[in-house]
Design a protein around this motif. Structure first.
Motif, PDB file in Angstrom:
ATOM      1  N   PHE A 148       0.720  -1.140  -0.058  1.00 47.35           N
ATOM      2  CA  PHE A 148       0.126   0.006  -0.196  1.00 47.35           C
ATOM      3  C   PHE A 148       0.784   1.418   0.007  1.00 47.35           C
TER       4      PHE A 148
ATOM      5  N   ASN B 123      -7.689  -2.554   0.489  1.00 40.94           N
ATOM      6  CA  ASN B 123      -8.112  -1.370   0.599  1.00 40.94           C
ATOM      7  C   ASN B 123      -7.744  -0.732   2.027  1.00 40.94           C
TER       8      ASN B 123
ATOM      9  N   ASP C  17      -8.009   1.251   4.387  1.00 43.44           N
ATOM     10  CA  ASP C  17      -9.117   1.672   5.313  1.00 43.44           C
ATOM     11  C   ASP C  17      -9.534   0.322   6.062  1.00 43.44           C
ATOM     12  N   GLU C  18      -9.548  -0.737   5.083  1.00 40.70           N
ATOM     13  CA  GLU C  18     -10.389  -1.787   5.532  1.00 40.70           C
ATOM     14  C   GLU C  18      -9.252  -2.465   6.644  1.00 40.70           C
ATOM     15  N   HIS C  19      -8.017  -2.270   6.322  1.00 39.84           N
ATOM     16  CA  HIS C  19      -7.108  -2.975   7.176  1.00 39.84           C
ATOM     17  C   HIS C  19      -7.098  -2.141   8.502  1.00 39.84           C
TER      18      HIS C  19
ATOM     19  N   ASP D  70     -10.663   8.253   6.215  1.00 39.74           N
ATOM     20  CA  ASP D  70     -11.764   7.824   5.620  1.00 39.74           C
ATOM     21  C   ASP D  70     -12.597   9.167   4.955  1.00 39.74           C
TER      22      ASP D  70
ATOM     23  N   GLU E 253      -4.377  -8.045  -4.780  1.00 39.49           N
ATOM     24  CA  GLU E 253      -5.740  -8.127  -4.058  1.00 39.49           C
ATOM     25  C   GLU E 253      -5.847  -9.714  -3.532  1.00 39.49           C
TER      26      GLU E 253
END
Length: 325
Positions: A135, A237, A239-241, A270, A319
């Protein structure tokens, strides 16, 4: 499923999708049908691939060299991975010492992340902060986390400081169990054995509780554990992590970490549309969570995907192995 439609679905077994005859992509995709087979056990995945039952696999890091020697006519593609090895501690009333940030910091400082890459991932990976290194722009850069506790090259100094922290917390004779999977050697079993060896260096005695994977997952879900080693993989993503693993009551925040300042930073990121500013906020959040050792991240593997000789044009992305173009 985009240009595909669901053909069949057996929960926890398989899902099959078939090309839609009315696809808006014209004569594409050129794949008529794709079957995803759910295999939690690493040995079963390897056996299925080697026998030709499945067309592609993410090769376990410790088997990459052997795969390439044995399967010379197969295709191997490397990419940055998103699977990270983690040593996780509970932080609730069932494990009172896990709530003490001094203890968590001490355990984090003992572990040599650079050695972890060699031992757990056979050198095929990199140390990582909260976000996987793929990332870029959002993950903490190596030159930054190199100055964080637990990531410094001078382990003698860090281990001396870790000993002082345990003494201050009254936990200089700390002992506990690590729950992990015996059937998933990388990173579960390998990580557990590595952490056990590392903690011995400051006198912490650890007993390994290695069990079959599905039983292991049930015990984690049921809260029947003290510490674990695991390999966490989430979507592409950032933010998901950040939300899953350290945000208050996150879906994979098994240890129970909670920090209002961290939550506020994740929420702020976010809502930020500028990618550079969003990355800066995320790096702030990671620095905070690392300083409190919400998880003790051991490293992130490099993903090597193998495909059978009859598969052409398959290009895996960062991914998931089933995401391709």
């Amino acid at each position: 499923f985009g240009p595909f439609a669901l053909e069949s679905f057996d929960p926890n077994v398989q899902v099959t999708i078939a090309r839609r005859p009315d696809s808006w992509m014209g004569d594409r995709p050129w794949v008529d049908k794709v079957k995803y087979v759910n295999m939690l056990d690493t040995a079963a995945q390897v056996a299925a691939y080697r026998s030709g039952q499945i067309s592609t696999i993410n090769v376990p890091p410790d088997q990459v060299a052997q795969f390439k020697r044995d399967l010379k006519n197969h295709t191997f593609q490397s990419r940055g991975g998103i699977s990270r090895g983690s040593f996780t501690l509970r932080m609730d009333d069932k494990v009172p010492w896990g709530k003490d940030v001094r203890v968590r910091r001490a355990l984090s400082m003992v572990i040599d992340r650079y050695e972890a890459i060699e031992v757990i991932y056979s050198g095929a990976g990199k140390p990582t902060a909260t976000l996987p290194w793929v990332f870029e722009g959002f993950a903490t850069p190596p030159e930054v986390y190199a100055n964080y506790e637990g990531y410094k090259k001078d382990k003698n100094a860090e281990r001396a400081e870790a000993t002082k922290l345990l003494q201050a917390a009254g936990q200089e004779k700390l002992t506990f169990d690590i729950l992990s999977s015996s059937t998933n050697p990388t990173p579960h079993k390998a990580a557990a054995e590595f952490v056990q060896d590392q903690l011995k260096k400051i006198g912490i005695q650890v007993k390994l509780d290695l069990i079959e994977f599905t039983s292991y997952k049930k015990r984690v879900d049921d809260g029947n554990w003290t510490t674990t080693t695991d390999g966490y993989t989430s979507g592409f993503n950032p933010d998901e992590h950040l939300r899953q693993y350290a945000y208050t009551k996150g879906s994979r925040n098994y240890g129970g970490y909670s920090n209002k300042e961290y939550d506020a930073l994740v929420d702020k990121a976010d809502q930020e549309f500028d990618a550079k500013k969003r990355g800066e906020i995320m790096i702030q959040a990671q620095k905070l969570s690392i300083s409190e050792a919400d998880h003790i991240w051991l490293g992130c593997s490099e993903a090597v995907c193998a495909t059978q000789p009859n598969v052409k044009g398959y290009i895996p992305t960062g991914e998931y192995p089933q995401t391709y173009r």
